[in-house]
Design a protein around this motif. Sequence first.
Motif, PDB file in Angstrom:
ATOM      1  N   ILE A 154      61.784  52.553  27.308  1.00 46.37           N
ATOM      2  CA  ILE A 154      61.607  53.879  26.711  1.00 46.37           C
ATOM      3  C   ILE A 154      62.540  54.878  27.396  1.00 46.37           C
ATOM      4  CG2 ILE A 154      59.933  55.763  26.387  1.00 46.37           C
ATOM      5  CD1 ILE A 154      57.718  53.568  26.463  1.00 46.37           C
ATOM      6  N   HIS A 155      63.193  55.730  26.629  1.00 43.12           N
ATOM      7  CA  HIS A 155      63.991  56.815  27.212  1.00 43.12           C
ATOM      8  C   HIS A 155      63.037  57.818  27.861  1.00 43.12           C
ATOM      9  CE1 HIS A 155      67.778  55.575  25.346  1.00 43.12           C
ATOM     10  NE2 HIS A 155      67.081  55.330  24.252  1.00 43.12           N
ATOM     11  N   THR A 156      63.467  58.440  28.953  1.00 37.93           N
ATOM     12  CA  THR A 156      62.560  59.342  29.667  1.00 37.93           C
ATOM     13  C   THR A 156      63.245  60.638  30.092  1.00 37.93           C
ATOM     14  OG1 THR A 156      63.048  58.341  31.826  1.00 37.93           O
ATOM     15  CG2 THR A 156      61.202  57.408  30.589  1.00 37.93           C
ATOM     16  N   TRP A 157      62.428  61.641  30.262  1.00 33.75           N
ATOM     17  CA  TRP A 157      62.844  62.888  30.912  1.00 33.75           C
ATOM     18  C   TRP A 157      61.789  63.202  31.961  1.00 33.75           C
ATOM     19  CZ3 TRP A 157      62.755  68.451  28.372  1.00 33.75           C
ATOM     20  CH2 TRP A 157      63.283  69.381  29.288  1.00 33.75           C
ATOM     21  N   ASN A 158      62.157  63.023  33.218  1.00 30.32           N
ATOM     22  CA  ASN A 158      61.265  63.369  34.326  1.00 30.32           C
ATOM     23  C   ASN A 158      61.464  64.863  34.606  1.00 30.32           C
ATOM     24  OD1 ASN A 158      61.164  62.807  37.877  1.00 30.32           O
ATOM     25  ND2 ASN A 158      59.438  63.105  36.515  1.00 30.32           N
ATOM     26  N   ILE A 159      60.685  65.659  33.909  1.00 31.65           N
ATOM     27  CA  ILE A 159      60.884  67.108  33.937  1.00 31.65           C
ATOM     28  C   ILE A 159      60.463  67.688  35.288  1.00 31.65           C
ATOM     29  CG2 ILE A 159      58.607  67.679  32.953  1.00 31.65           C
ATOM     30  CD1 ILE A 159      60.044  69.786  31.209  1.00 31.65           C
ATOM     31  N   GLU A 160      61.247  68.630  35.787  1.00 29.87           N
ATOM     32  CA  GLU A 160      60.954  69.322  37.047  1.00 29.87           C
ATOM     33  C   GLU A 160      60.425  70.714  36.694  1.00 29.87           C
ATOM     34  OE1 GLU A 160      60.133  71.167  39.941  1.00 29.87           O
ATOM     35  OE2 GLU A 160      60.638  69.103  40.483  1.00 29.87           O
ATOM     36  N   PRO A 161      59.099  70.915  36.745  1.00 26.42           N
ATOM     37  CA  PRO A 161      58.507  72.144  36.191  1.00 26.42           C
ATOM     38  C   PRO A 161      58.920  73.437  36.882  1.00 26.42           C
ATOM     39  CG  PRO A 161      56.840  70.781  37.282  1.00 26.42           C
ATOM     40  CD  PRO A 161      58.078  69.962  37.202  1.00 26.42           C
ATOM     41  N   THR A 162      59.432  73.370  38.108  1.00 22.25           N
ATOM     42  CA  THR A 162      59.840  74.614  38.775  1.00 22.25           C
ATOM     43  C   THR A 162      61.190  75.117  38.278  1.00 22.25           C
ATOM     44  OG1 THR A 162      60.898  73.459  40.622  1.00 22.25           O
ATOM     45  CG2 THR A 162      58.551  73.997  40.853  1.00 22.25           C
ATOM     46  N   ARG A 163      61.945  74.244  37.610  1.00 20.95           N
ATOM     47  CA  ARG A 163      63.271  74.696  37.152  1.00 20.95           C
ATOM     48  C   ARG A 163      63.623  74.237  35.731  1.00 20.95           C
ATOM     49  NH1 ARG A 163      66.547  70.307  37.768  1.00 20.95           N
ATOM     50  NH2 ARG A 163      65.858  68.699  39.228  1.00 20.95           N
ATOM     51  N   GLU A 164      62.749  73.485  35.094  1.00 19.50           N
ATOM     52  CA  GLU A 164      62.993  73.026  33.727  1.00 19.50           C
ATOM     53  C   GLU A 164      61.798  73.367  32.848  1.00 19.50           C
ATOM     54  OE1 GLU A 164      65.828  69.127  34.276  1.00 19.50           O
ATOM     55  OE2 GLU A 164      63.702  68.851  34.745  1.00 19.50           O
ATOM     56  N   ASP A 165      62.069  73.487  31.549  1.00 17.27           N
ATOM     57  CA  ASP A 165      61.003  73.838  30.611  1.00 17.27           C
ATOM     58  C   ASP A 165      61.154  72.972  29.362  1.00 17.27           C
ATOM     59  OD1 ASP A 165      59.392  75.307  28.571  1.00 17.27           O
ATOM     60  OD2 ASP A 165      59.218  76.785  30.184  1.00 17.27           O
ATOM     61  N   VAL A 166      60.032  72.507  28.847  1.00 16.51           N
ATOM     62  CA  VAL A 166      60.057  71.617  27.688  1.00 16.51           C
ATOM     63  C   VAL A 166      60.756  72.249  26.489  1.00 16.51           C
ATOM     64  CG1 VAL A 166      57.790  72.318  26.757  1.00 16.51           C
ATOM     65  CG2 VAL A 166      58.635  69.973  26.392  1.00 16.51           C
ATOM     66  N   ILE A 167      60.755  73.572  26.389  1.00 19.18           N
ATOM     67  CA  ILE A 167      61.408  74.207  25.233  1.00 19.18           C
ATOM     68  C   ILE A 167      62.923  73.999  25.242  1.00 19.18           C
ATOM     69  CG2 ILE A 167      59.580  75.939  25.034  1.00 19.18           C
ATOM     70  CD1 ILE A 167      61.703  78.013  26.013  1.00 19.18           C
ATOM     71  N   ASP A 168      63.471  73.589  26.393  1.00 19.33           N
ATOM     72  CA  ASP A 168      64.908  73.325  26.493  1.00 19.33           C
ATOM     73  C   ASP A 168      65.235  71.850  26.258  1.00 19.33           C
ATOM     74  OD1 ASP A 168      65.439  76.014  27.145  1.00 19.33           O
ATOM     75  OD2 ASP A 168      64.841  75.627  29.216  1.00 19.33           O
ATOM     76  N   LEU A 169      64.292  71.140  25.661  1.00 18.57           N
ATOM     77  CA  LEU A 169      64.427  69.699  25.429  1.00 18.57           C
ATOM     78  C   LEU A 169      65.768  69.305  24.821  1.00 18.57           C
ATOM     79  CD1 LEU A 169      63.439  66.761  24.936  1.00 18.57           C
ATOM     80  CD2 LEU A 169      62.243  67.612  22.908  1.00 18.57           C
ATOM     81  N   PHE A 170      66.167  69.981  23.764  1.00 17.02           N
ATOM     82  CA  PHE A 170      67.352  69.525  23.018  1.00 17.02           C
ATOM     83  C   PHE A 170      68.658  69.889  23.711  1.00 17.02           C
ATOM     84  CE2 PHE A 170      63.898  69.680  19.941  1.00 17.02           C
ATOM     85  CZ  PHE A 170      63.950  68.368  19.481  1.00 17.02           C
ATOM     86  N   THR A 171      68.572  70.730  24.727  1.00 19.27           N
ATOM     87  CA  THR A 171      69.724  71.001  25.587  1.00 19.27           C
ATOM     88  C   THR A 171      69.737  70.025  26.754  1.00 19.27           C
ATOM     89  OG1 THR A 171      69.591  73.351  25.043  1.00 19.27           O
ATOM     90  CG2 THR A 171      70.902  72.759  26.960  1.00 19.27           C
ATOM     91  N   ALA A 172      68.570  69.853  27.371  1.00 18.68           N
ATOM     92  CA  ALA A 172      68.468  69.002  28.562  1.00 18.68           C
ATOM     93  C   ALA A 172      68.755  67.539  28.260  1.00 18.68           C
ATOM     94  CB  ALA A 172      67.079  69.147  29.176  1.00 18.68           C
ATOM     95  N   LYS A 173      68.351  67.082  27.073  1.00 25.77           N
ATOM     96  CA  LYS A 173      68.534  65.670  26.713  1.00 25.77           C
ATOM     97  C   LYS A 173      69.389  65.531  25.447  1.00 25.77           C
ATOM     98  CE  LYS A 173      66.820  62.991  28.969  1.00 25.77           C
ATOM     99  NZ  LYS A 173      67.272  62.432  30.263  1.00 25.77           N
ATOM    100  N   LYS A 174      70.406  66.386  25.353  1.00 28.40           N
ATOM    101  CA  LYS A 174      71.198  66.428  24.123  1.00 28.40           C
ATOM    102  C   LYS A 174      71.895  65.114  23.817  1.00 28.40           C
ATOM    103  CE  LYS A 174      74.970  68.676  26.645  1.00 28.40           C
ATOM    104  NZ  LYS A 174      75.693  69.950  26.850  1.00 28.40           N
ATOM    105  N   GLU A 175      72.126  64.290  24.870  1.00 29.34           N
ATOM    106  CA  GLU A 175      72.816  63.024  24.647  1.00 29.34           C
ATOM    107  C   GLU A 175      71.980  62.044  23.816  1.00 29.34           C
ATOM    108  OE1 GLU A 175      70.411  62.395  28.424  1.00 29.34           O
ATOM    109  OE2 GLU A 175      71.563  64.026  27.520  1.00 29.34           O
ATOM    110  N   LEU A 176      70.675  62.330  23.702  1.00 31.61           N
ATOM    111  CA  LEU A 176      69.784  61.427  22.963  1.00 31.61           C
ATOM    112  C   LEU A 176      69.582  61.847  21.511  1.00 31.61           C
ATOM    113  CD1 LEU A 176      66.962  60.827  25.614  1.00 31.61           C
ATOM    114  CD2 LEU A 176      68.818  59.274  25.010  1.00 31.61           C
ATOM    115  N   PHE A 177      69.996  63.071  21.168  1.00 31.49           N
ATOM    116  CA  PHE A 177      69.682  63.578  19.829  1.00 31.49           C
ATOM    117  C   PHE A 177      70.929  63.777  18.969  1.00 31.49           C
ATOM    118  CE2 PHE A 177      66.114  64.857  22.508  1.00 31.49           C
ATOM    119  CZ  PHE A 177      65.051  64.398  21.752  1.00 31.49           C
TER     120      PHE A 177
END
Length: 202
Positions: free
Chosen positions: A179-202
């Motif tokens: 499964i592809h994963t995103w181990n999000i770091e809550p102090t500096r990342e936010d789920v709303i930035d999903l398509f920027t943070a993991k753009k290589e998957l979309f």
Amino acid sequence: MIKTIIFDFGDVFINLDKPATMREMNKYKIEELSESLLDINQQYEKGLISSTEFVKYYQTEHSQLQENQFKNSWNAILIDFPEYRYQFLKKLSAEKNYKLILLSNTNEIHIDWVKENVPFFEDFKACFDAFYLSHEINFRKPDAEIYEYVLEQHDLKPEECLFIDDTKENTEAAKNLGIHTWNIEPTREDVIDLFTAKKELF
């Protein structure tokens, strides 16, 4: 190509203060939890014991604990659920480009608190195609069985799934199944930035 997005709940949507429960318990002269209580915590997350039994286990080891003191300490980990994250998910759900699944290690006492304190919780829940809470399905992360259960329930291909979780051992376990994963770091990342943070998957 990602077809299914699987979200954790805590520190992905709802903000947590993970050390808060022990900080509160320190007030009642509880400095650390025994191995047996740590095991009880996991059993409770898997829904293998009731909330009443769970509280009693703690009171057996720490007789000074009143039920309300324990529950307030237990729920101290839960801070708030920013509505903008719900709005992000609501939009994602309306677009219908992906199957959306929630997969959370949690328990009845925490979910009862969420239902009482998050006015849009039921609407949030309705955004998902499936909503899996560990205590309702008797599995918990990072055990492989919980991921296999979700894949089987929806006939999903691991390589077409993205799993988002703030806990490294949980994302590693999912990764081991392809499964592809995103181990999000809550102090500096936010789920709303999903398509920027993991753009290589979309």
